[in-house]
Design an enzyme around this catalytic site. Sequence first.
Site, short mmCIF file in Angstrom:
data_model
loop_
_atom_site.label_atom_id
_atom_site.label_comp_id
_atom_site.label_asym_id
_atom_site.label_seq_id
_atom_site.Cartn_x
_atom_site.Cartn_y
_atom_site.Cartn_z
N SER A 1 4.87 4.61 11.68
CA SER A 1 4.08 5.69 12.24
C SER A 1 4.06 5.58 13.77
O SER A 1 5.12 5.52 14.39
CB SER A 1 2.68 5.65 11.62
OG SER A 1 1.95 6.80 11.91
N HIS B 1 3.36 8.88 3.65
CA HIS B 1 3.55 8.44 5.03
C HIS B 1 3.82 6.93 4.99
O HIS B 1 2.91 6.13 4.80
CB HIS B 1 2.28 8.75 5.83
CG HIS B 1 2.38 8.45 7.29
ND1 HIS B 1 3.40 8.93 8.09
CD2 HIS B 1 1.58 7.71 8.11
CE1 HIS B 1 3.21 8.52 9.33
NE2 HIS B 1 2.13 7.77 9.36
N ASP C 1 6.64 14.07 4.65
CA ASP C 1 5.63 13.32 5.40
C ASP C 1 4.73 14.28 6.17
O ASP C 1 5.21 15.07 6.98
CB ASP C 1 6.33 12.36 6.36
CG ASP C 1 5.39 11.37 7.02
OD1 ASP C 1 4.25 11.75 7.36
OD2 ASP C 1 5.79 10.21 7.21
#
Length: 526
Positions: free
Chosen positions: A211, A462, A433
Amino acid sequence: MKRIPLLIGIIALIASVCSTPSASAAKTGGLQFGACPQDLATPYPHLDCATLQVPLDYSRPFGAKVAVTISRAKATDPATRRGVLFLNPGGPGGGAAEYAGRLTAVSSTGQTRIPSSVLKMYDVIGMDPRGVAHSTPMSCGDLSAWSSPLPDPDAASQRETWWKLLGEFSAACERNAGNMLPFVNTKTVAMDMDRIRQALGEEKISYLGFSYGTYLGIAYASAFPNRLDRVILDSAVNPTPREMAYQGWAVLGQNPAMHRRRDTYFEWVARYDDVFGLGTTKDQVRAAWDTVIADLRRAPRGHAGPFEFILATFDTMYSEGGWQNFTQAISDFVNRNDDTRLKAVTPNLATPANHNFLSIFNAVSCTDSPWPRDRETWERDATEHASRYPNYAVWYNTWYNAACQNWPVPAQERALPDPDQVPPILIFNSEGDPSTPIEGARALRQLLPSSRLVTEVNAGKHGVVFGPLALNNSAANQIGADFLVSGTLPAQDVSIPGHPFPVPVRQTANAAVSQASPAKLRLGVE
């Protein structure tokens, strides 16, 4: 970007530095490893920890210092040890000292999330970035700005209230964290990483970032390309737009992706009407969700108002791991007017831990790349997106980031690596995502021609590689392990099947409430 569940308590109000090393503590380079703080040592006794003093301002290396704490899970086969593997779980605002324990801990079934073949060869290093968790903390210091329930994000009558609230929060950050605020950004954290590399006595590091942690990897690659060995970036931030966060992962790019993901969630709920009783079609489930919003707009339930419920919805979309408990909360509320679970899964932002997360999230996000500086742009773009994605959290997403409109520290230009200097990178992303949309991973792949992109299809979680054991993707794990162990990259970009979706089971009310946990404030991975 949040979601490991490092839940609401991921950021401590008071820093806990590692225990004073004993006489037998291991010394590595400039670091003295010893016992970890109790909150790490108890669940992860295999870790040891160290703290390094680094310059607050690298332009004044002999000036003020801040502490950066790391944890270490040592390579299990020293004879085959290759080096160190740094981690970052996302955020910004997530600490990796705990995450290193989570990814290397042996489960009750004898499994580890990072495969054993990798753990044999690498010391896994989890760094809490400056300002976060066990490192020197940073806080804007004023809880009142985020007292729950917050104003309704969609109400036009509340917009001036939101701008005032966010302006007060920005002013509080300048007032209470002013000396540290200019130096809490990703480029500086990358310099801290390299100081730790030096202190460990390593020529190079390998890196695994999730991320927001993908951008930290990009920033490190930009500044220190010759210090990188093997790099995996999972759920990739798109660094190519100049307004990187606003145009990409944090606001405008996220709205359509999250809208699609929420529809996928509604379809999943509809398949299990026998469990949840919320309808057999996506539209019926959406109507039940709308019922909750409408009720909370009339009268919040304790700390749970429309903003907090949308936040919980938004963050639940990051991973199917929380879908059952969140959906049971909606079911109880709609079918029995019971708000017990609803209040359990919605966060109260007016806590020290949440406030510290929001302080770091904004300090980093608002300074890593430029943002629009006029309100008109924010409101025009939100209005336009709200018309394209009706009944979705467009205005919530705007307000979550809008402190950047008037942030007291000037924004930097984002980091962009030189593709001729960076070693081959392995990129993962699921095609659905909601937080770091697949378009960003594709753009990063084009920016770095020697990289490879692994796309998890028919999936929207995610985080793809080395995920929670209940939701892991064995094909992704094999590709990631092969790369870290032998340097083997796929010959070309590849697609892999998605991981299984969960099948809900009936729970007693007590069991469901005990398992419910508040939204995790965009950390991003589990």
